[in-house]
Design an enzyme around this catalytic site. Structure first.
Site, PDB file in Angstrom:
ATOM      1  N   GLN A 172      -4.860  -2.036   9.802  1.00  0.00           N
ATOM      2  CA  GLN A 172      -4.697  -3.341   9.175  1.00  0.00           C
ATOM      3  C   GLN A 172      -5.229  -4.457  10.079  1.00  0.00           C
ATOM      4  OE1 GLN A 172      -3.560  -3.846   6.015  1.00  0.00           O
ATOM      5  NE2 GLN A 172      -3.996  -6.006   6.278  1.00  0.00           N
ATOM      6  N   ASP A 210     -11.343   2.164   4.132  1.00  0.00           N
ATOM      7  CA  ASP A 210     -11.577   0.721   4.008  1.00  0.00           C
ATOM      8  C   ASP A 210     -13.068   0.421   3.859  1.00  0.00           C
ATOM      9  OD1 ASP A 210      -9.457  -1.022   3.778  1.00  0.00           O
ATOM     10  OD2 ASP A 210      -8.982  -1.050   5.914  1.00  0.00           O
ATOM     11  N   LYS A 234       0.843  -1.208   0.000  1.00  0.00           N
ATOM     12  CA  LYS A 234       0.000   0.000   0.000  1.00  0.00           C
ATOM     13  C   LYS A 234       0.880   1.261   0.000  1.00  0.00           C
ATOM     14  CE  LYS A 234      -3.846  -2.254   2.363  1.00  0.00           C
ATOM     15  NZ  LYS A 234      -4.530  -2.546   3.611  1.00  0.00           N
TER      16      LYS A 234
END
Length: 294
Positions: free
Chosen positions: A96, A119, A52
């Site tokens: 994460q 997200d 990322k």
């Protein structure tokens, strides 16, 4: 059979985003800034977060990587999230997953400011998605929609079978494929570990989206001719012949299923690269929404 090439399409999207960023820079404006928080040393998570950060560099975004030890308490992580929520320089951020066992994942996701939740996991954003309102779509489902759209795969009036009901892929996918518009307007069956006679259902499907995490689960006899097959599964399978000692395998028995399918995603190189590209797209969207408010 045509491959739905996530690697190629994700590169196209990154090039499009890089062009947007160049325009932003040319106007003397602040470029999008994505932050990622990782707790602990999970190998797969570290690799993924690293990708990322690299993707941000490639398109000209600013990025911040915050590493916290596996012993981090829930209170400490929530404090860090509060800082990111209040930091005007950061347009969007992700935490994460998975998180260590001492941390309540749901509480963490709830703490993220919905306007920075790139997200798309916050209940507010998930609810908006379910109601067909404009919002951040979770990156993996967003990537699947983009693949279907860019390859012009017809979804209207089709029977879509989703295998797996996770909040990250299966559940949102079942909602999105049934929504009005393209891709969408299909009749959706959501299957899971308690579904009986699953092969009877999958053999009726025009489109199969599998996100189970069971290597080679979907066999050729479980699909009808010319079905569209989207494989979200990623599992490391021991392989002595590979220098890494493992190979990445999807949920689909690719060798045989690909002979019957009209479109199919490879693993790796299918849905995976799309996830990161769509995270960047959501970050660009977060910046635009913030500017519209200011």
């Amino acid at each position: 059979m045509e491959l739905l090439d996530g690697k190629k399409i994700s590169n196209d999207i990154k090039n499009e985003i890089a062009e947007e960023v160049n325009k932003i820079k040319a106007n003397g404006e602040k470029v999008p800034h994505l932050a990622a928080v990782i707790v602990g040393n999970d190998g797969a998570s570290l690799t993924y977060v690293g990708s990322k950060v690299k993707a941000c560099e490639r398109v000209g975004f600013e990025s911040t990587l915050i590493k916290m030890p596996s012993t981090t308490s829930e209170t400490e992580l929530l404090k860090k999230i509060k800082e990111l929520n209040e930091n005007d320089a950061i347009d969007g951020f992700i935490v994460q997953l998975p998180l260590p066992i001492q941390i309540d994942t749901q509480r963490v996701l709830m703490a993220i400011d919905p306007s920075k939740d790139v997200d798309g996991f916050h209940p507010e954003n998930f609810g908006k998605m379910a109601l067909d309102m404009s919002t951040f779509i979770p990156a993996t489902p967003f990537g699947i929609l983009e693949l279907l759209e860019r390859y012009n795969v017809e979804t209207k009036g089709k029977h879509t079978v989703v295998i797996g009901r996770s909040h990250i892929v299966g559940r949102p996918m079942s909602i999105l494929m049934g929504r009005k518009g393209f891709p969408g307007n299909s009749t959706v069956t959501l299957t899971h570990s308690y579904t009986k006679n699953i092969a009877q259902i999958t053999t009726q499907a025009d489109i199969i989206i599998t996100a189970l995490g069971v290597p080679n689960y979907l066999k050729a006899e479980m699909i009808k001719d010319d079905a569209v097959v989207i494989d979200v599964g990623i599992t490391r399978v021991v392989d002595e012949t590979d220098p890494r000692g493992y190979k990445i395998t999807g949920d689909v028995d690719f060798e045989f299923v690909s002979k019957k399918a009209s479109y199919i995603t490879p693993v790796p190189g299918g849905v995976g690269p799309m996830t990161i590209a769509m995270l960047l797209k959501n970050t660009l969207l977060a910046r635009e929404q913030k500017r519209a408010k200011d």
